[in-house]
Structure formats: structure tokens, C-alpha cells
Design an enzyme around this catalytic site. Structure first.
Site, PDB file in Angstrom:
ATOM      1  N   GLU A  10      11.238 -69.968  -2.227  1.00  0.00           N
ATOM      2  CA  GLU A  10      11.379 -68.526  -2.390  1.00  0.00           C
ATOM      3  C   GLU A  10      12.492 -68.003  -1.502  1.00  0.00           C
ATOM      4  O   GLU A  10      12.763 -68.561  -0.447  1.00  0.00           O
ATOM      5  CB  GLU A  10      10.067 -67.819  -1.992  1.00  0.00           C
ATOM      6  CG  GLU A  10       8.903 -68.161  -2.877  1.00  0.00           C
ATOM      7  CD  GLU A  10       7.719 -67.231  -2.647  1.00  0.00           C
ATOM      8  OE1 GLU A  10       7.879 -66.154  -2.037  1.00  0.00           O
ATOM      9  OE2 GLU A  10       6.622 -67.605  -3.090  1.00  0.00           O
ATOM     10  N   LYS A  26      13.927 -65.770   1.303  1.00  0.00           N
ATOM     11  CA  LYS A  26      13.295 -65.229   2.509  1.00  0.00           C
ATOM     12  C   LYS A  26      13.958 -63.889   2.810  1.00  0.00           C
ATOM     13  O   LYS A  26      15.130 -63.815   3.166  1.00  0.00           O
ATOM     14  CB  LYS A  26      13.474 -66.191   3.678  1.00  0.00           C
ATOM     15  CG  LYS A  26      12.772 -65.719   4.916  1.00  0.00           C
ATOM     16  CD  LYS A  26      12.783 -66.799   5.981  1.00  0.00           C
ATOM     17  CE  LYS A  26      11.986 -66.347   7.184  1.00  0.00           C
ATOM     18  NZ  LYS A  26      12.425 -65.042   7.690  1.00  0.00           N
ATOM     19  N   GLU A  59       7.382 -58.263   1.076  1.00  0.00           N
ATOM     20  CA  GLU A  59       8.357 -57.918   2.100  1.00  0.00           C
ATOM     21  C   GLU A  59       9.112 -56.691   1.576  1.00  0.00           C
ATOM     22  O   GLU A  59       9.677 -56.734   0.478  1.00  0.00           O
ATOM     23  CB  GLU A  59       9.272 -59.139   2.275  1.00  0.00           C
ATOM     24  CG  GLU A  59      10.113 -59.155   3.489  1.00  0.00           C
ATOM     25  CD  GLU A  59       9.393 -59.553   4.777  1.00  0.00           C
ATOM     26  OE1 GLU A  59       8.230 -60.008   4.765  1.00  0.00           O
ATOM     27  OE2 GLU A  59      10.028 -59.380   5.821  1.00  0.00           O
ATOM     28  N   PHE A 119       5.022 -61.664  -2.500  1.00  0.00           N
ATOM     29  CA  PHE A 119       5.035 -63.132  -2.441  1.00  0.00           C
ATOM     30  C   PHE A 119       3.651 -63.768  -2.443  1.00  0.00           C
ATOM     31  O   PHE A 119       3.532 -64.982  -2.480  1.00  0.00           O
ATOM     32  CB  PHE A 119       5.889 -63.639  -1.279  1.00  0.00           C
ATOM     33  CG  PHE A 119       5.517 -63.138   0.081  1.00  0.00           C
ATOM     34  CD1 PHE A 119       4.403 -63.629   0.735  1.00  0.00           C
ATOM     35  CD2 PHE A 119       6.314 -62.187   0.723  1.00  0.00           C
ATOM     36  CE1 PHE A 119       4.061 -63.175   1.990  1.00  0.00           C
ATOM     37  CE2 PHE A 119       5.978 -61.725   1.980  1.00  0.00           C
ATOM     38  CZ  PHE A 119       4.843 -62.224   2.619  1.00  0.00           C
ATOM     39  N   ARG A 159      -0.457 -71.093  11.466  1.00  0.00           N
ATOM     40  CA  ARG A 159       0.893 -71.581  11.191  1.00  0.00           C
ATOM     41  C   ARG A 159       0.757 -72.990  10.664  1.00  0.00           C
ATOM     42  O   ARG A 159       0.364 -73.886  11.391  1.00  0.00           O
ATOM     43  CB  ARG A 159       1.715 -71.551  12.477  1.00  0.00           C
ATOM     44  CG  ARG A 159       3.207 -71.613  12.254  1.00  0.00           C
ATOM     45  CD  ARG A 159       3.979 -71.452  13.544  1.00  0.00           C
ATOM     46  NE  ARG A 159       3.912 -70.124  14.111  1.00  0.00           N
ATOM     47  CZ  ARG A 159       4.569 -69.065  13.653  1.00  0.00           C
ATOM     48  NH1 ARG A 159       5.359 -69.189  12.613  1.00  0.00           N
ATOM     49  NH2 ARG A 159       4.433 -67.889  14.226  1.00  0.00           N
ATOM     50  N   LYS A 203       9.770 -72.490   6.787  1.00  0.00           N
ATOM     51  CA  LYS A 203      10.962 -71.643   6.734  1.00  0.00           C
ATOM     52  C   LYS A 203      12.201 -72.433   7.100  1.00  0.00           C
ATOM     53  O   LYS A 203      12.159 -73.300   7.976  1.00  0.00           O
ATOM     54  CB  LYS A 203      10.801 -70.413   7.632  1.00  0.00           C
ATOM     55  CG  LYS A 203      10.390 -70.674   9.052  1.00  0.00           C
ATOM     56  CD  LYS A 203       9.975 -69.371   9.759  1.00  0.00           C
ATOM     57  CE  LYS A 203       9.466 -69.654  11.153  1.00  0.00           C
ATOM     58  NZ  LYS A 203       8.842 -68.490  11.778  1.00  0.00           N
TER      59      LYS A 203
HETATM   60  P1  ATP Z   1       6.554 -65.593  12.036  1.00  0.00           P
HETATM   61  O1  ATP Z   1       6.190 -64.525  11.068  1.00  0.00           O
HETATM   62  O2  ATP Z   1       6.570 -66.961  11.439  1.00  0.00           O
HETATM   63  O3  ATP Z   1       5.831 -65.502  13.343  1.00  0.00           O
HETATM   64  P2  ATP Z   1       8.930 -64.156  12.503  1.00  0.00           P
HETATM   65  O4  ATP Z   1       8.154 -62.900  12.438  1.00  0.00           O
HETATM   66  O5  ATP Z   1       9.881 -64.341  13.632  1.00  0.00           O
HETATM   67  O6  ATP Z   1       8.019 -65.424  12.464  1.00  0.00           O
HETATM   68  P3  ATP Z   1      10.478 -65.412  10.551  1.00  0.00           P
HETATM   69  O7  ATP Z   1      10.425 -66.639  11.363  1.00  0.00           O
HETATM   70  O8  ATP Z   1      11.838 -64.891  10.291  1.00  0.00           O
HETATM   71  O9  ATP Z   1       9.654 -64.229  11.151  1.00  0.00           O
HETATM   72  O10 ATP Z   1       9.769 -65.725   9.145  1.00  0.00           O
HETATM   73  C1  ATP Z   1       8.489 -65.435   8.736  1.00  0.00           C
HETATM   74  C2  ATP Z   1       8.436 -64.111   7.978  1.00  0.00           C
HETATM   75  O11 ATP Z   1       9.262 -64.117   6.832  1.00  0.00           O
HETATM   76  C3  ATP Z   1       7.084 -63.783   7.392  1.00  0.00           C
HETATM   77  O12 ATP Z   1       6.213 -63.279   8.363  1.00  0.00           O
HETATM   78  C4  ATP Z   1       7.432 -62.752   6.322  1.00  0.00           C
HETATM   79  O13 ATP Z   1       7.425 -61.464   6.904  1.00  0.00           O
HETATM   80  C5  ATP Z   1       8.866 -63.053   5.975  1.00  0.00           C
HETATM   81  N1  ATP Z   1       9.133 -63.430   4.577  1.00  0.00           N
HETATM   82  C6  ATP Z   1      10.243 -63.096   3.913  1.00  0.00           C
HETATM   83  N2  ATP Z   1      10.250 -63.568   2.675  1.00  0.00           N
HETATM   84  C7  ATP Z   1       9.105 -64.246   2.493  1.00  0.00           C
HETATM   85  C8  ATP Z   1       8.548 -64.983   1.411  1.00  0.00           C
HETATM   86  N3  ATP Z   1       9.182 -65.117   0.259  1.00  0.00           N
HETATM   87  N4  ATP Z   1       7.340 -65.557   1.617  1.00  0.00           N
HETATM   88  C9  ATP Z   1       6.687 -65.429   2.787  1.00  0.00           C
HETATM   89  N5  ATP Z   1       7.173 -64.747   3.847  1.00  0.00           N
HETATM   90  C10 ATP Z   1       8.369 -64.159   3.720  1.00  0.00           C
END
Ligand code: ATP
Length: 575
Positions: free
Chosen positions: A249, A251, A300, A340, A414, A420
Site C-alpha cells: 500500500e 504510505k 490516513e 486502509f 508492532r 514499513k
Molecule cells: P508508528 O506509527 O509505527 O509508531 P510513526 O508514527 O513514526 O510510527 P511511521 O513510522 O511513519 O509513523 O509509519 C506508521 C504510520 O503510517 C501509521 O501509524 C499510519 O498512521 C501511517 N500510514 C500511512 N499509510 C498507511 C497505510 N496504507 N497503512 C497503514 N498505515 C499507514
């Protein structure tokens, strides 16, 4: 009836211990004494709260109020209380000392049960409108009038939001199981129940009514789930090796929203489970139009300019909304919600269904302009995955999320169900989210322009402790330094945070409140930092620098010590 004095005695014992087993036993013995009607309230008190965060119940008692209440109850002047606080550095300790040397004693005192204390706290929290400040002080004074010195210590810390017993949620969960069935055998279902409703007081109450109901616990509208979190890998090849055939997907760097709907009622929750409904009226309207009576789903939110084919990232989306007002901004910079996942639909708990099935439902339900499925494609080769990753970057997105087709929704965890892959991972740069626990000021000739830096900690949920991982000295713009210094000055504390484990001391301690994203080159082992410390060595970030302050994350959502340890292993395995 469980007396609050019994709880306070156990709190005091717990504070002196650091071993998780000992703390579990102490807690279990206390929880065992609680009656069915008390267990939920006692659980909230242990967590240092009155209700889960999304209920938005805030005690709203500042130090000034607490000082007035202590003064009134113990018969000292406000000046005397302040002077004592200056020395003790902890208003709870001050309350304890001064109540112990009361200049006046109340005529009669009430024996306070846990329920009595909880209900009084709730009344304090709910007092609003004109005269509410006096009301809050009066209610707190009454509580303190009835309190022993030890009870006073914990009452005051609680109302200030500084109870911090150092017991994490996993310890409370273990203790609940031990208290009710004699061993830790129900830890897993309890933990799952907590992860899918984020309300430990409610889980405890249901558990005491019937342990079977905990084993069959399902998600419910308006009790937000703890968000599933993604693991990270650094190359497309590693992802395909791990997942084989998987969904990829886009991001989106937007604002994660968990949306709940039942009939006409809609609520939106942020990643940290604060209620955000009022911020997104356009999204709420769109959800009302979806053909399903009851729904929980996640997406998102970000602004997308379809003419320019451009996404506006989170920071910019929010800035626009603040600047132009919510209504205006909704028209001018319409938001899209890229859905998502779907977790609940018309009475069906979807969290245990495989991703593929949930995804099919996402595609069936969301076809509108505002609500649309996130872009996703099933792939089984490194080459194809890499192509989608490159495409995401060329569209201004930050990478991709690979998803295991067979995995359930892993609330609050997690897992490799989601992986990711971000722009920066190819390079040596990575980031963590930590909480600021202290700061340094600049010294030397340009002192007024120099901000010395920040001491950063990550969270160790097993130990219920914050552990330091870096001292950041760079990455600040001049404006940021000024802003940071102002923000931190306000939460300066005389002592290190109760739950912090540390080997180095900053110039000033602060309350653990602000979460920051920190970039670094790699991770080393060091005797100065306590992150996942073993045999005198903890993990530390090398060349840490500030990326940004993260207002969307709370202290409970920061990177954990074991994640830092995993990142260290990942880096070692890459040589
Ligand atoms: P985390 O949420 O893993 O603690 P973070 O807040 O620093 O880390 P990222 O590491 O950038 O964020 O990535 C995770 C986040 O990406 C998810 O919490 C969600 O908000 C976002 N996201 C964006 N697109 C998607 C998608 N297609 N599926 C799931 N999450 C997504």
C-alpha cells in the site's frame, strides 16, 4: 469496602520496589481485596487516570489549586506551603509532611473508600463554568481533611497527574489475572481485551463479573482500539523474503484517524486515541453517508490536490486548517481519508479476519470522493515492490506499507503483519520517537543564542520505566531553540521524573511531556544510557539530532527500549 488508606499503603510499598514480580504480587493482593463495584475504579487510579484518555476527562487541577487546598486543610499559609514545596520538590511530599503536622484538625472525618475517593475526583474533574475553580479547591480540601499523611501524598500527586507509581499496564494486567484466578494464565485474553478497547478499568470490571466474557471479548463502537503498528525492514528484498506474496500500500504521511459509527453517531480518534471529531466535520459528514449501520475503520487523512496531483503532508494539512479555520479549510483544501483497514462492520468483529478479507470489505464500502481505499496492489517479487516504492516517492509520498495477506489486525502491537519501507531506510538514517526528560542551556560567549540540548528517553513497558537513549545537541533552528526553551521552562521539575532510570543528569529536569522525533546515524552500546541496559551497558543513539516535535504522539506511544535493541540487531546483521 476497600479503604483508600489500604491502597495508599500498597502504593507506598510499590514505590520502594523495582522488581516486576514483587510489584505484581503486591498489586494482586490489593486487587483481590476490591469488590466488583470497586475494581474498575481502582484500576483507573492505578493508571493515574479517571477514565481512558478518549473520554476527555481532565482533572484540571494545577499546582496553585493544590497549594491552596493543602494550606486550607493543614492550616498553613500558602506561603508556608510554597516554601516547603521549594525544598521538597514534590507537592505530594509537602502534603504528607504538612498534614502530619496539622495546625488544626477537622471535627469529624469520614473513612474514605476507594469509591469515595474516585467519585470525589470525578466531581473535581467535572466542575466547570463560573465558580468551578473554588469548587475544585473546596472538594480537594475536603478530601485532604479526611486523609492521613500518606493518603495526602498520593491524593495530591494524583490530582496533579503525577502519580507515576512505576507500574506499567502489563504489570496491572498480570496482577488482575493473579488476583482473580490465582495465576497469570489469563494474561493473554486480558491483554487482547485491553488492546481492542483501550479501557483497562472496563476490562477489569467485565473480568470480575465473568472471566469467560474476557475470552470472548469483541470490539465495540466508541471504544477505540489501540492502533496496530508496523515493523520496519530496510530493503524490498527483505520484505519479499519475509512475507512472500503480500499487499503493498502507499504510505500516506497524513493524520491517522480511527473512525467509529453507529447509526447517526460518528466519532473520530487520533493515533493516541484522543477524540478528534470536531476537527474534521467534512470527514464526519462523509462517514454518515457510508452504507453500514455500524462501522469501525482506519485511514490516513491528508489534503490532496487532484489538479496538481500533489499530496500535502500532515504538518501542512494541519497548519492550513488552523490558519483558515476548519470550515473554510475544508472547502478550500478538501481532505481525503485513505481508508486502509476495517475492524468492525454491522455487528461483526473483523479483527481476527485475515487482511485479505478486511481489504475486500474496504474496497466494497469506500467508494466516495472523500473516503477512498488506500492504493494497494498484491505483489510477489522484489522488482515489483521496488517499482511501487519508487512510484510512491515520485508522488511525494514517504514510502510503502507491505501487509501480510493472512494476518489478523494486531491491535496495540508492532508486528511483521505490516512492514514499513521508508525513503530514509536505504541510507543509514533512521528515527525514533522519544520523550524529553531534561535539558541543557548553552554556555559561552554566544550563550543567549545557544540552547545546550535535550536529554531523551524511550519507554520500557516491561519495567514501566523511562530509559535514556540520547543527548541531542544539534538539529535545532534558532526559532526552535527559543520555542523549546520556553516550553521546557514551564515544565521544569525539581527532581528527575519518578519513572526514569538514568545515569547522566541534565542541567534541568522536566516533566516527561513532549515527544520528539530524533534522527541518528547508528546505535552503539554505552554505559551512560539506560535503554535496555544489561551488564552495565545500554543502547545509545550516535549523532542524534532533532527532526520535529510530535504533537500526535503521547508519552505512552514513544519508541520502546526493545525496539531500539531490535534496531541495533538489524544494523549489526547488515554489517
Ligand atoms: P508508528 O506509527 O509505527 O509508531 P510513526 O508514527 O513514526 O510510527 P511511521 O513510522 O511513519 O509513523 O509509519 C506508521 C504510520 O503510517 C501509521 O501509524 C499510519 O498512521 C501511517 N500510514 C500511512 N499509510 C498507511 C497505510 N496504507 N497503512 C497503514 N498505515 C499507514
Amino acid at each position: 469496602m476497600l479503604l483508600f488508606s489500604e491502597a495508599a499503603a500498597v502504593f507506598s510499598e510499590i514505590e520502594k520496589r523495582s522488581g516486576r514480580l514483587e510489584m505484581t504480587d503486591l498489586l494482586a493482593a490489593l486487587l483481590k481485596k476490591a469488590e466488583g463495584a470497586e475494581i474498575g475504579k481502582l484500576t483507573y487510579l492505578l493508571q493515574g487516570m479517571l477514565a481512558p484518555p478518549y473520554e476527555g476527562i481532565d482533572l484540571g487541577v494545577g499546582e496553585r489549586f493544590a497549594i491552596e487546598a493543602i494550606a486550607a486543610s493543614a492550616g498553613y499559609s500558602k506561603k508556608e506551603v510554597e516554601a516547603h514545596y521549594k525544598k521538597s520538590g514534590d507537592l505530594g511530599d509537602t502534603a504528607e509532611a504538612l498534614i502530619g503536622k496539622k495546625k488544626q484538625t477537622a471535627l469529624s472525618t469520614t473513612e474514605m473508600g476507594v469509591t469515595y475517593v474516585y467519585d470525589a475526583m470525578l466531581q473535581i474533574a467535572k466542575a466547570s463554568g463560573p465558580g468551578s475553580q473554588e469548587m475544585k479547591i473546596k472538594l480537594l480540601t475536603e478530601l485532604l481533611n479526611n486523609a492521613s499523611p500518606l493518603e495526602g501524598r498520593f491524593l495530591v500527586r494524583f490530582v496533579l497527574g503525577r502519580l507515576r507509581l512505576g507500574v506499567g499496564d502489563p504489570t496491572i494486567i498480570d496482577a488482575l489475572s493473579v488476583a482473580h484466578v490465582g495465576d497469570k494464565s489469563l494474561r493473554e485474553p486480558l491483554e487482547r481485551a485491553y488492546n481492542v478497547c483501550s479501557d483497562l478499568g472496563y476490562v477489569a470490571k467485565v473480568f470480575y463479573e465473568s472471566p469467560e466474557r474476557i475470552e470472548k471479548f469483541t470490539v465495540q463502537p466508541f471504544k477505540p482500539l489501540m492502533p496496530a503498528l508496523a515493523e520496519r525492514l530496510s530493503t524490498p528484498k527483505e520484505i519479499i523474503e519475509r512475507l512472500k506474496k503480500c499487499a503493498v500500500e502507499m504510505k500516506y504521511d497524513g493524520f491517522r484517524l480511527q473512525c467509529h459509527k453507529s447509526g447517526e453517531r460518528v466519532e473520530l480518534y487520533s493515533r493516541r486515541l484522543d477524540r478528534m471529531t470536531a476537527m474534521f466535520p467534512d470527514v464526519v459528514d462523509a462517514i454518515k453517508g457510508v452504507k453500514a449501520k455500524e462501522l469501525i475503520f482506519e485511514g490516513e487523512a491528508l489534503a490532496y490536490d487532484s489538479a496538481k496531483k500533489r499530496y500535502y503532508p500532515f504538518q501542512q494539512t494541519m497548519r492550513r486548517r488552523r490558519k483558515h479555520g476548519i470550515e473554510e479549510a475544508s472547502k478550500e483544501f478538501p481532505l481525503n481519508l485513505f481508508v486502509f483497514d476495517v475492524l468492525y462492520a454491522d455487528g461483526r468483529d473483523m479483527t481476527n479476519e485475515p487482511y485479505a478479507k478486511r481489504r475486500a470489505l474496504v474496497e466494497k464500502l469506500f467508494k466516495g470522493k472523500i473516503l477512498q481505499p488506500s492504493q494497494a496492489l498484491v505483489v510477489d517479487s522484489t522488482k515489483k515492490l521496488k517499482e511501487i516504492f519508487d512510484e510512491s516517492l515520485s508522488e511525494g509520498l514517504e514510502g510503502i506499507m507491505a501487509k501480510d495477506l493472512a494476518a489478523p489486525y494486531t491491535a496495540g502491537k508492532r508486528k511483521f503483519a505490516w512492514i514499513k519501507l521508508k525513503k530514509s531506510y536505504g541510507k543509514a538514517v533512521d528515527t525514533i520517537d522519544g520523550v524529553v526528560v531534561g535539558y541543557y542551556l548553552g554556555h559561552g560567549a554566544r550563550a543567549e543564542f545557544e540552547f545546550g540540548g535535550l536529554l531523551i528517553a524511550v519507554y520500557n513497558p516491561e519495567r514501566g520505566k523511562l530509559e535514556t537513549v540520547a543527548k541531542i545537541g544539534s538539529g535545532f533552528s534558532e526559532a526552535e531553540m527559543v520555542e523549546l526553551e520556553k516550553m521546557l521552562e514551564e515544565i521544569k521539575a525539581a527532581r528527575p521524573p519518578e519513572e526514569l532510570d538514568y545515569r547522566i543528569e541534565p542541567e534541568f529536569w522536566v516533566e516527561p511531556k513532549y515527544v520528539v522525533e530524533v534522527a541518528f546515524d547508528d546505535i552503539t552500546q554505552s554505559p551512560t544510557h539506560t535503554c535496555a541496559m544489561q551488564d552495565g551497558k545500554g543502547y545509545a543513539l550516535r549523532f542524534p539530532r532533532l527532526v520535529r516535535i510530535r504533537t500526535d504522539k503521547g508519552v505512552r506511544e514513544i519508541t520502546t527500549s526493545s525496539e531500539v535493541a531490535e534496531m541495533y540487531e538489524l544494523q549489526r546483521s547488515k554489517g
